[in-house]
Design a protein around this motif. Structure first.
Motif, PDB file in Angstrom:
ATOM      1  N   PRO A   1      12.433 -60.680 -11.568  1.00 45.40           N
ATOM      2  CA  PRO A   1      13.109 -59.983 -12.366  1.00 45.40           C
ATOM      3  C   PRO A   1      14.688 -59.421 -12.129  1.00 45.40           C
ATOM      4  CG  PRO A   1      10.996 -59.384 -12.302  1.00 45.40           C
ATOM      5  CD  PRO A   1      10.838 -60.205 -11.187  1.00 45.40           C
ATOM      6  N   LEU A   2      15.149 -58.804 -13.262  1.00 40.35           N
ATOM      7  CA  LEU A   2      16.844 -58.611 -13.534  1.00 40.35           C
ATOM      8  C   LEU A   2      16.228 -57.489 -14.179  1.00 40.35           C
ATOM      9  CD1 LEU A   2      18.619 -58.982 -11.312  1.00 40.35           C
ATOM     10  CD2 LEU A   2      20.305 -60.688 -12.934  1.00 40.35           C
ATOM     11  N   PRO A   3      15.932 -56.066 -14.021  1.00 41.39           N
ATOM     12  CA  PRO A   3      15.761 -55.217 -14.917  1.00 41.39           C
ATOM     13  C   PRO A   3      17.529 -55.231 -14.818  1.00 41.39           C
ATOM     14  CG  PRO A   3      14.925 -54.785 -12.597  1.00 41.39           C
ATOM     15  CD  PRO A   3      15.787 -56.197 -12.260  1.00 41.39           C
ATOM     16  N   LEU A   4      18.323 -55.039 -15.170  1.00 39.34           N
ATOM     17  CA  LEU A   4      19.993 -55.148 -15.452  1.00 39.34           C
ATOM     18  C   LEU A   4      20.168 -55.886 -16.393  1.00 39.34           C
ATOM     19  CD1 LEU A   4      21.348 -55.040 -12.190  1.00 39.34           C
ATOM     20  CD2 LEU A   4      21.678 -53.322 -13.509  1.00 39.34           C
ATOM     21  N   ARG A   5      19.816 -57.014 -16.610  1.00 39.09           N
ATOM     22  CA  ARG A   5      19.712 -57.730 -17.813  1.00 39.09           C
ATOM     23  C   ARG A   5      18.760 -57.485 -18.585  1.00 39.09           C
ATOM     24  NH1 ARG A   5      16.610 -63.676 -16.892  1.00 39.09           N
ATOM     25  NH2 ARG A   5      19.224 -63.595 -16.028  1.00 39.09           N
ATOM     26  N   ASN A   6      17.990 -56.622 -18.466  1.00 38.62           N
ATOM     27  CA  ASN A   6      17.043 -55.378 -19.803  1.00 38.62           C
ATOM     28  C   ASN A   6      17.955 -54.394 -20.426  1.00 38.62           C
ATOM     29  OD1 ASN A   6      15.589 -58.396 -20.073  1.00 38.62           O
ATOM     30  ND2 ASN A   6      14.464 -57.086 -18.297  1.00 38.62           N
TER      31      ASN A   6
ATOM     32  N   ASP B   1      30.213 -61.944 -23.081  1.00 39.60           N
ATOM     33  CA  ASP B   1      30.636 -62.733 -23.948  1.00 39.60           C
ATOM     34  C   ASP B   1      32.264 -61.575 -23.673  1.00 39.60           C
ATOM     35  OD1 ASP B   1      29.962 -60.919 -25.976  1.00 39.60           O
ATOM     36  OD2 ASP B   1      30.433 -61.612 -27.815  1.00 39.60           O
ATOM     37  N   GLN B   2      32.099 -60.184 -23.481  1.00 37.65           N
ATOM     38  CA  GLN B   2      32.997 -59.195 -23.520  1.00 37.65           C
ATOM     39  C   GLN B   2      33.796 -58.974 -21.614  1.00 37.65           C
ATOM     40  OE1 GLN B   2      32.364 -56.136 -25.500  1.00 37.65           O
ATOM     41  NE2 GLN B   2      31.469 -56.945 -26.780  1.00 37.65           N
TER      42      GLN B   2
ATOM     43  N   TRP C   1      36.680 -63.715 -16.622  1.00 43.02           N
ATOM     44  CA  TRP C   1      35.675 -64.755 -16.452  1.00 43.02           C
ATOM     45  C   TRP C   1      35.380 -65.162 -14.899  1.00 43.02           C
ATOM     46  CZ3 TRP C   1      34.419 -69.927 -18.593  1.00 43.02           C
ATOM     47  CH2 TRP C   1      34.629 -70.385 -17.641  1.00 43.02           C
ATOM     48  N   GLU C   2      35.517 -64.599 -13.857  1.00 45.87           N
ATOM     49  CA  GLU C   2      35.146 -64.434 -12.009  1.00 45.87           C
ATOM     50  C   GLU C   2      33.623 -63.824 -12.403  1.00 45.87           C
ATOM     51  OE1 GLU C   2      37.956 -63.379 -13.617  1.00 45.87           O
ATOM     52  OE2 GLU C   2      38.882 -65.120 -12.271  1.00 45.87           O
ATOM     53  N   THR C   3      34.449 -62.350 -13.036  1.00 43.33           N
ATOM     54  CA  THR C   3      32.688 -61.609 -13.859  1.00 43.33           C
ATOM     55  C   THR C   3      31.293 -62.078 -13.862  1.00 43.33           C
ATOM     56  OG1 THR C   3      34.169 -59.410 -13.564  1.00 43.33           O
ATOM     57  CG2 THR C   3      31.673 -59.264 -14.381  1.00 43.33           C
ATOM     58  N   ARG C   4      32.122 -62.856 -15.258  1.00 41.04           N
ATOM     59  CA  ARG C   4      31.172 -63.645 -15.730  1.00 41.04           C
ATOM     60  C   ARG C   4      30.109 -64.766 -14.811  1.00 41.04           C
ATOM     61  NH1 ARG C   4      32.240 -66.554 -21.760  1.00 41.04           N
ATOM     62  NH2 ARG C   4      32.882 -64.069 -21.638  1.00 41.04           N
ATOM     63  N   ALA C   5      31.143 -65.489 -13.873  1.00 46.09           N
ATOM     64  CA  ALA C   5      30.525 -66.449 -13.341  1.00 46.09           C
ATOM     65  C   ALA C   5      29.711 -66.127 -11.741  1.00 46.09           C
ATOM     66  CB  ALA C   5      31.729 -67.020 -12.784  1.00 46.09           C
TER      67      ALA C   5
ATOM     68  N   MET D   1      26.709 -54.823  -7.797  1.00 49.73           N
ATOM     69  CA  MET D   1      27.618 -55.816  -8.782  1.00 49.73           C
ATOM     70  C   MET D   1      26.753 -54.955  -9.570  1.00 49.73           C
ATOM     71  SD  MET D   1      29.850 -57.262  -6.165  1.00 49.73           S
ATOM     72  CE  MET D   1      31.262 -56.831  -7.226  1.00 49.73           C
ATOM     73  N   SER D   2      26.416 -53.888  -9.606  1.00 54.49           N
ATOM     74  CA  SER D   2      25.962 -53.962 -10.987  1.00 54.49           C
ATOM     75  C   SER D   2      26.040 -53.334 -12.749  1.00 54.49           C
ATOM     76  CB  SER D   2      24.666 -52.368 -10.893  1.00 54.49           C
ATOM     77  OG  SER D   2      25.257 -51.105 -10.402  1.00 54.49           O
ATOM     78  N   GLN D   3      28.033 -53.275 -12.370  1.00 54.33           N
ATOM     79  CA  GLN D   3      28.867 -53.326 -12.969  1.00 54.33           C
ATOM     80  C   GLN D   3      28.950 -54.213 -13.932  1.00 54.33           C
ATOM     81  OE1 GLN D   3      29.749 -52.875  -9.750  1.00 54.33           O
ATOM     82  NE2 GLN D   3      31.024 -53.765  -9.513  1.00 54.33           N
ATOM     83  N   TYR D   4      28.790 -55.429 -13.338  1.00 52.85           N
ATOM     84  CA  TYR D   4      29.250 -56.767 -13.713  1.00 52.85           C
ATOM     85  C   TYR D   4      28.281 -56.831 -15.192  1.00 52.85           C
ATOM     86  CZ  TYR D   4      31.915 -58.441  -9.918  1.00 52.85           C
ATOM     87  OH  TYR D   4      32.618 -58.764  -9.453  1.00 52.85           O
ATOM     88  N   TRP D   5      26.980 -56.065 -15.407  1.00 55.53           N
ATOM     89  CA  TRP D   5      25.864 -55.664 -16.312  1.00 55.53           C
ATOM     90  C   TRP D   5      26.628 -54.823 -16.735  1.00 55.53           C
ATOM     91  CZ3 TRP D   5      24.653 -57.930 -11.994  1.00 55.53           C
ATOM     92  CH2 TRP D   5      23.891 -59.566 -11.646  1.00 55.53           C
ATOM     93  N   GLU D   6      27.831 -54.234 -17.350  1.00 50.01           N
ATOM     94  CA  GLU D   6      28.595 -52.484 -18.332  1.00 50.01           C
ATOM     95  C   GLU D   6      28.072 -53.255 -19.911  1.00 50.01           C
ATOM     96  OE1 GLU D   6      30.627 -50.197 -15.903  1.00 50.01           O
ATOM     97  OE2 GLU D   6      28.970 -49.155 -14.974  1.00 50.01           O
TER      98      GLU D   6
END
Length: 155
Positions: free
Chosen positions: A145-150, A122-123, A126-130, A113-118
């Motif tokens: 560690p979650l590299p996508l976050r960084n 705040d943008q 709701w479902e994606t954020r959850a 689901m890497s697109q959820y970090w694109e």
């Protein structure tokens, strides 16, 4: 000699062995995901480089055919994906018994689901954020560690 876990019931794996298969799958997944990322990066650089030159200049470059380079890169990516597929399926089908195993599953979910970090948190809807916040929370608790976050978010 490893002492058996006295709290384990008969037929249940010891805590230290509970997710050994899942942890091994996670290690294999991480290796292949890194290999895939490198191959994709190399392929995109090759395409960018080729796009900067006219067709005549491409064919003049030491006899290198840009199409052959792209085809080789595509074949390499497809080969990695073929090796990655059974590992991903096994991760999805294997039950997590420990927080470490759950971390493997969360990292895999983040990859899928890497697109959820694109976009910044705040943008996104709701479902994606959850889903994103759940994956991040599991990774935090599992100390995974979650590299996508960084790389992608501006949290």
């Amino acid at each position: 000699m490893i002492e058996p876990d006295s709290t384990a019931k008969v037929g249940e794996p010891r805590t230290s062995d509970a997710d050994s298969i899942l942890l091994e799958l996670g290690a294999q997944f991480e290796t292949l995901a890194a290999e895939l990322s490198a191959a994709q990066h190399a392929a995109s650089e090759s395409i960018s480089y080729s796009d900067q030159w006219s067709c005549a200049k491409i064919h003049m470059r030491a006899g290198v055919d840009a199409r052959a380079e792209r085809d080789a890169g595509t074949r390499q990516i497809e080969a990695i994906l073929a090796r990655l597929d059974p590992i991903e399926r096994a991760i999805m089908q294997t039950q997590a018994c420990t927080i470490s195993g759950l971390g493997v599953k969360a990292r895999h979910a983040a990859y899928v689901m890497s697109q959820y970090w694109e976009a910044p948190i705040d943008q996104i809807d709701w479902e994606t954020r959850a889903v994103r916040l759940l994956i991040e929370a599991v990774c935090d608790v599992a100390r995974t560690p979650l590299p996508l976050r960084n790389e992608r978010s501006n949290d």
